[in-house]
Design a protein around this motif. Structure first.
Motif, short mmCIF file in Angstrom:
data_model
loop_
_atom_site.label_atom_id
_atom_site.label_comp_id
_atom_site.label_asym_id
_atom_site.label_seq_id
_atom_site.Cartn_x
_atom_site.Cartn_y
_atom_site.Cartn_z
N HIS A 101 0.82 -1.21 0.00
CA HIS A 101 0.00 0.00 0.00
C HIS A 101 0.85 1.26 0.00
CE1 HIS A 101 -4.11 -1.67 1.54
NE2 HIS A 101 -3.98 -1.75 0.22
N GLY A 102 2.16 1.09 0.04
CA GLY A 102 3.03 2.26 0.09
C GLY A 102 3.25 2.78 1.49
N ILE A 103 2.74 2.08 2.47
CA ILE A 103 2.99 2.51 3.85
C ILE A 103 4.45 2.23 4.19
CG2 ILE A 103 2.35 2.17 6.27
CD1 ILE A 103 0.14 3.34 4.53
N ILE A 104 5.14 3.28 4.65
CA ILE A 104 6.56 3.13 4.96
C ILE A 104 6.69 2.39 6.30
CG2 ILE A 104 8.64 4.38 5.62
CD1 ILE A 104 8.03 6.35 3.42
N TRP A 201 2.82 11.40 -6.27
CA TRP A 201 2.21 10.46 -5.33
C TRP A 201 1.65 11.16 -4.11
CZ3 TRP A 201 5.28 6.89 -1.57
CH2 TRP A 201 4.39 5.98 -0.97
N MET A 202 2.48 12.04 -3.51
CA MET A 202 2.16 12.57 -2.19
C MET A 202 2.06 14.08 -2.14
SD MET A 202 2.08 9.98 -0.03
CE MET A 202 2.43 10.74 1.56
N ARG A 206 -0.33 15.45 -7.27
CA ARG A 206 -1.34 14.41 -7.13
C ARG A 206 -2.51 14.70 -8.07
NH1 ARG A 206 -3.57 13.79 -1.14
NH2 ARG A 206 -1.38 14.21 -0.77
N TYR A 368 10.12 9.70 -1.51
CA TYR A 368 8.76 9.25 -1.85
C TYR A 368 8.69 8.81 -3.31
CZ TYR A 368 6.93 11.17 2.54
OH TYR A 368 6.66 11.44 3.85
N LEU A 375 6.69 0.86 -6.28
CA LEU A 375 5.34 0.32 -6.20
C LEU A 375 4.75 0.11 -7.58
CD1 LEU A 375 3.81 2.40 -3.29
CD2 LEU A 375 4.15 -0.08 -3.33
N ARG B 394 -3.73 3.24 -8.46
CA ARG B 394 -2.62 4.11 -8.05
C ARG B 394 -2.33 3.90 -6.58
NH1 ARG B 394 -4.59 10.10 -10.05
NH2 ARG B 394 -5.07 9.59 -12.21
N ALA B 395 -1.06 4.06 -6.22
CA ALA B 395 -0.74 4.05 -4.80
C ALA B 395 -1.40 5.27 -4.18
CB ALA B 395 0.76 4.10 -4.59
N LYS B 396 -2.28 5.06 -3.24
CA LYS B 396 -2.90 6.19 -2.56
C LYS B 396 -1.87 6.87 -1.69
CE LYS B 396 -7.57 4.29 -1.99
NZ LYS B 396 -7.21 2.87 -2.22
N PRO B 397 -1.84 8.20 -1.66
CA PRO B 397 -0.99 8.86 -0.69
C PRO B 397 -1.43 8.45 0.72
CG PRO B 397 -2.38 10.44 -1.83
CD PRO B 397 -2.58 9.13 -2.48
N PHE B 398 -0.46 8.19 1.57
CA PHE B 398 -0.81 7.77 2.92
C PHE B 398 -0.69 8.97 3.84
CE2 PHE B 398 3.65 6.91 2.23
CZ PHE B 398 4.25 7.52 3.32
N VAL B 400 0.70 11.28 6.46
CA VAL B 400 2.05 11.51 6.97
C VAL B 400 1.94 11.99 8.41
CG1 VAL B 400 4.18 12.79 6.69
CG2 VAL B 400 2.81 12.16 4.69
#
Lengths: 402, 402
Positions: A101-104, A201-202, A206, A368, A375, B394-398, B400
């Motif tokens: 999910h892209g969670i670091i 992405w972030m 976006r 990022y 991903l 798409r990877a959703k922004p998580f 922060v």
DNA sequence: CCTATTCGTCCAGTTACCGAACAAATGAGC
DNA sequence: GCTCATTTGTTCGGTAACTGGACGAATAGG
């Protein structure tokens, strides 16, 4: 050449399709997913059994509160595959490990090994292992990694070039070298391109299909997102706008090497312009800009002049690429004072300026971007249902008769 | 959402794969194609029967001279589907009909209807019918058409804009209008982009993944091929390099409307520079350039000055896009005298200039480009074996957290 | 308690592929 | 002219992977 059976069998197609739909949802039943995809309930049960056996999905609960039999719900095991990202700068390396999910999960920063070359390769390999260990995850789950490098990568020759800031990397087969040290698939990208991908992405990019990210710091560079993808150019050097013939004469021998725009907008140029106008000696660019708030009119005039040139660069970039948005970053570019002055100049030199914003991600945009790139690659390799690998034939040029 | 069965069934996948391979070959047997694709001989026989029944392939002969039983050979019926292409200029329309190999069956040129607007739409519809009739082909076989327009097309709004040269087309839903008049799928493209595509297919852009086509005539424009595809930009205005801040001050009110580069390089500018330097009055740009051969030193100096500015434009374009090649076209750009002078200036303002060539297609580049675009679209729609239509999420922004 | 609704399993069926076997048809070599 | 190797194309029995209908189990609402 693959056959239908040997390439991705129809069952593989169905498995990947189901995974793609599941990646966007958090708790879904088999019956609902059958409705969403059109695959029969019978087949969907089989597919979920296979995915569960493979460790890709797991039961997450049951539905309740609705008429009819309650349903078992499933979710993706987001740590079944992991990605690695690293942003290598001249002085420091930022690296992180993330799930599907892209969670670091874990991240770290440490100084770039000053010995350069193979030592930097070794450093990256070690950092990826450490991050996996700190996340309590087997290293084998890391399938894809992307490295951001301050330079250009020629995908055809496989070599890095234009890498002045890191010793011993110029001309090296960096990707091949790192692939020998790690088990995951390694990709490399220009650090400004990675920052653009990070904004996509972030950040400010976006939901924007076409934008550019301009990094103004010691020098100037640009990352380009066109139709949602990084634009690299024939030799991996697209976006090297330091050489734009703006703000200085490109035929002048003094600007030939570093380029017109960088000659005009680089930190050295900003300080020279400030001091040459009577400003205090020995200040950094950041200190110069800070003085605007203190009423230093020479500082304000300097930033105004810089902004006026930057507006022309935005005009040039817009003429060529027609981006929807321009995102400014880098230690100087991210200063709002600069954006404010540039937005005054832009409408004076172009009728319909693109939307301009300042990056809010700061120095994390590049990191990022490497995660986002990994991903994308991971998902494409695991869950894409591609067409067969026989390329569409190009129309051959025909003989032209007079 | 399509299921595996309803989308492109596995039989459809096989049919399209076979057609793709056949499009590149001229006479192939079923056994050979089974070997080439990995599909069994049994299945291949069934596939050929279906394709033959559908009119897509036909027997073309038998092999002979080899040990073993001779084989029936097949070829594609290249006129089973046809494409239409038209290059609409301010004064004339060039149109053509081509088969699946891109062989032009019929073509015509006629003046653009001066009433503009809907009359041009009607004219194009009539021309496509006439070309089919002259080719003795049913109009129903024309499946795709592409129209090159001297302006920009915003794919999102579906409207044309920046179309000063043709009356009554600005802001119109041109594609929709033409689709109501013809039965084939209609697409539109900027005329310079179409010329770039024509160079890609038949000219200096053949086998080049990243190049630009610069058209210099009355004005100046550019078509961009990036990774083999046309780059359009967020609003369809990529390549509008007339506005580059080169050769004139972009903040000068006099250049604001037409742009710095066009102010410096347009025909009006060339004539003004020539006459202002003591040259004869009243010559066209072509006549001015012709005089270089007659020893007119003012003409030579004028072209040299133009070339020097054009070299800066190539520098700017290269900084942003990093193309492998620059192709020059248009009534002025195609003059070799200009390229020769530009090649003198380029190395003086950039260390590694891209390869520069002159178009040999002349005014046919745009027409070829529309045919090539239609062929690409035709093949993608008929023979592509795409992945399923569920997009990769798409990877959703998580979130922060500090 | 009854009814409607939903989930998930079972089952018979179809599509579309496969590989082996074999007959027919070639040319090479003797 | 005959024999043999080789190739093509057809036949046939088989499997993979899907479908839709039937049905039992399990819910909530009235």
């Amino acid at each position: 050449m693959t056959t239908l059976a040997a390439m991705a069998s129809t069952r593989q197609m169905t498995l990947r399709t189901v995974m793609r739909v599941l990646l966007e949802r958090e708790a879904v039943s088999r019956a609902e997913l059958a409705r969403l995809t059109g695959v029969s309930k019978q087949t969907m049960s089989e597919v979920f059994r296979e995915l569960e056996e493979g460790g890709w999905v797991r039961r997450s609960g049951r539905t309740q509160g609705a008429v009819g039999r309650s349903a078992a719900t499933y979710e993706v095991c987001v740590d079944r595959a992991l990605v690695f990202g690293a942003d290598v700068g001249g002085t420091k390396v930022q690296a992180a490990l993330a799930d599907m999910h892209g969670i670091i999960l874990t991240e770290t920063v440490e100084p770039t090994d000053p010995r350069g070359g193979q030592y930097v390769v070794d450093q990256l390999a070690r950092m990826s292992a450490e991050l996996a260990h700190r996340a309590s995850q087997p290293l084998e789950r890391v399938l894809v990694g992307t490295i951001g490098i301050p330079g250009a990568y020629n995908a055809r020759t496989g070599k890095l070039f234009m890498v002045p800031n890191i010793t011993g990397l110029e001309g090296t087969p960096f990707v091949e070298d790192l692939r020998e040290r790690v088990d995951f698939d390694v990709h490399v990208g220009n650090d400004v391109n990675m920052a653009a991908k990070g904004e996509q992405w972030m950040g400010e990019g976006r939901n924007v299909d076409d934008f550019v990210f301009i990094a103004l710091g010691t020098g100037i560079g640009m990352g380009i997102i066109n139709e949602r993808r990084v634009l690299s150019g024939a030799h991996g050097a697209a976006g090297e706008i330091a050489t734009l013939p703006i703000g200085a004469d490109p035929y002048d021998g003094r600007t030939f090497r570093s380029g017109g725009l960088e000659t005009a907008l680089g930190s050295a140029a900003i300080r020279e312009r400030y001091e040459g106008s009577g400003g205090r000696s020995g200040l950094t660019v950041r200190e110069i800009i800070d003085r605007i708030g203190d009423g230093d009119t020479i500082a304000a005039a300097t930033v105004d002049a810089i902004a006026r040139i930057l507006a022309q660069a935005v005009l040039a970039v817009s003429a060529v690429l027609d981006p929807e948005r321009v995102v400014l970053g880098g230690s100087v570019g991210a200063r709002r004072e600069l954006l404010e002055r540039m937005e005054v100049h832009l409408p004076l030199c172009m009728p319909s300026p693109p939307q301009c914003t300042v990056s809010k991600l700061g120095s994390r945009a590049g990191l990022y971007g490497t995660i986002a790139n990994s991903l994308d690659l991971l998902r494409d390799s695991l869950f894409q249902t591609p067409g067969l690998d026989i390329p569409m034939p190009r129309a051959k040029p025909f003989e032209v008769h007079p």
